[in-house]
Design a protein around this motif. Sequence first.
Motif, PDB file in Angstrom:
ATOM      1  N   LEU A 179       0.859  -1.177   0.000  1.00  0.00           N
ATOM      2  CA  LEU A 179       0.000   0.000   0.000  1.00  0.00           C
ATOM      3  C   LEU A 179       0.896   1.228   0.000  1.00  0.00           C
ATOM      4  O   LEU A 179       1.813   1.339   0.826  1.00  0.00           O
ATOM      5  N   THR A 181       0.724   5.513  -0.226  1.00  0.00           N
ATOM      6  CA  THR A 181      -0.116   6.711  -0.147  1.00  0.00           C
ATOM      7  C   THR A 181       0.685   7.913  -0.606  1.00  0.00           C
ATOM      8  O   THR A 181       1.800   8.155  -0.116  1.00  0.00           O
ATOM      9  N   THR A 188      -1.952   9.736  -7.596  1.00  0.00           N
ATOM     10  CA  THR A 188      -2.671   8.456  -7.478  1.00  0.00           C
ATOM     11  C   THR A 188      -3.424   8.147  -8.767  1.00  0.00           C
ATOM     12  O   THR A 188      -3.417   7.008  -9.251  1.00  0.00           O
ATOM     13  N   CYS A 327     -10.083   4.905  -1.847  1.00  0.00           N
ATOM     14  CA  CYS A 327      -9.101   5.844  -1.301  1.00  0.00           C
ATOM     15  C   CYS A 327      -8.608   6.773  -2.406  1.00  0.00           C
ATOM     16  O   CYS A 327      -8.251   6.324  -3.498  1.00  0.00           O
ATOM     17  N   LYS A 329      -5.957   8.763  -2.237  1.00  0.00           N
ATOM     18  CA  LYS A 329      -4.498   8.945  -2.279  1.00  0.00           C
ATOM     19  C   LYS A 329      -3.715   7.648  -2.142  1.00  0.00           C
ATOM     20  O   LYS A 329      -2.491   7.663  -2.260  1.00  0.00           O
ATOM     21  N   THR A 330      -4.399   6.541  -1.890  1.00  0.00           N
ATOM     22  CA  THR A 330      -3.708   5.276  -1.641  1.00  0.00           C
ATOM     23  C   THR A 330      -3.905   4.327  -2.816  1.00  0.00           C
ATOM     24  O   THR A 330      -4.994   4.220  -3.366  1.00  0.00           O
ATOM     25  N   PHE A 379      -6.812   2.322   8.233  1.00  0.00           N
ATOM     26  CA  PHE A 379      -7.122   3.560   7.526  1.00  0.00           C
ATOM     27  C   PHE A 379      -7.874   4.497   8.468  1.00  0.00           C
ATOM     28  O   PHE A 379      -8.831   4.074   9.113  1.00  0.00           O
TER      29      PHE A 379
END
Length: 387
Positions: A179, A181, A188, A327, A329-330, A379
Amino acid sequence: MSSDEPSTTQFVNGQNNRTPTEQDFSIVSDEQINLQMIQKDIEKLKVQYETLLKDHKLFSDGIESNHKYTQEFQQRAVNLKRNLDNDRVAQAETVKKEQLKLDAVKQQNILLKTELMTMDQKLRDMEETNQSLRQQTEVSTAVPEKKVVFTGETANGAQALSFDMKPHIVYTMEGGTALITFEEEEVTEKILALKEHEVSLGDCRIVVQAEPVRFLVPSGVEMDTQVCPRRILVSNLPKNESVDRVLDKLEIYFSKKKNGGGEVEDIDMLDDSGNVVITFVDDDVAKGLTDKQTHEVELERGKKLKVKVTPFLNGGITHLQTCNAVCDKTVLLTGIPPVMDLDNLQDLLEIHFQKSANSGGEVDAIVYNPVGQRTLAVFQEDSSKDE
């Protein structure tokens, strides 16, 4: 004729006119008898002949009839043979057609089995996905008990029907994934748009896939609350005092009957708010304390602190609405082989995705989970959106 008898033969006109004798009559009689017998024999022969003719006719008719029947039988045999040949040809064509149908059915069965295997695999994949989502749902919906209290403030509209909860979602990472971010959402989006990324690891290169991170989150919660008869919430407490000292002083104060208290069963400080929940043994203690609201508790000799006592609300979730969330940004990286140790591989992944030449950007956080291991990623709410 005897020699003693006189001859009676006479010749008239040169002919023998001898008078017949008895012997002559005898000869004539025998001849007649023979003639009659012959005639009878002839009659018999005629009858036999007629009979033979009839038999011959019967035999001839029989032969002709048999010949006719033979021809009919031969014709029937020819017809039967022709029909049999036609039946054989028709049967062969039928068998051929049925064989073609059977081959088509077999082929269809093969296709159906293949499709069934594919559907079974999809079903297993969906079941695994559902199981993962179910686990995420259980984690997402396992909202911790919120200990709330009415502080006297009021609100109108939507604010009166809602309260804030800090998201705390646990995401199960499979082996061979990472993962990552980024600080900016645009990075992203670019990483996800490329899907596949070739990462240099020194002497070798690996290809990883970029996928969005999806999970279920609560979108709406309805709760049924009621005042707890045995608990109170104590607020306005000092923040620079020792927690154990504050708890001890509160338990001493609220356990005394002269202060309106009673025997304390449990006392606990809420870490998120700094308020204290006190549970009494009896049900008739909490109401009297909350009616008074303000209490002066001695924390140090000669120094008293005014604290506020309000009812403690018990609540249960009666309706929960969830929605799929992605998500911003992830990114989830998959297909990472175990080619080196965890720290080095994680560092090289971070270096690769920080470079703008690789469509990357500033990395805010990264975690790599090797093959054969299971990691839980937490998260939380993105505080940068509130800035």
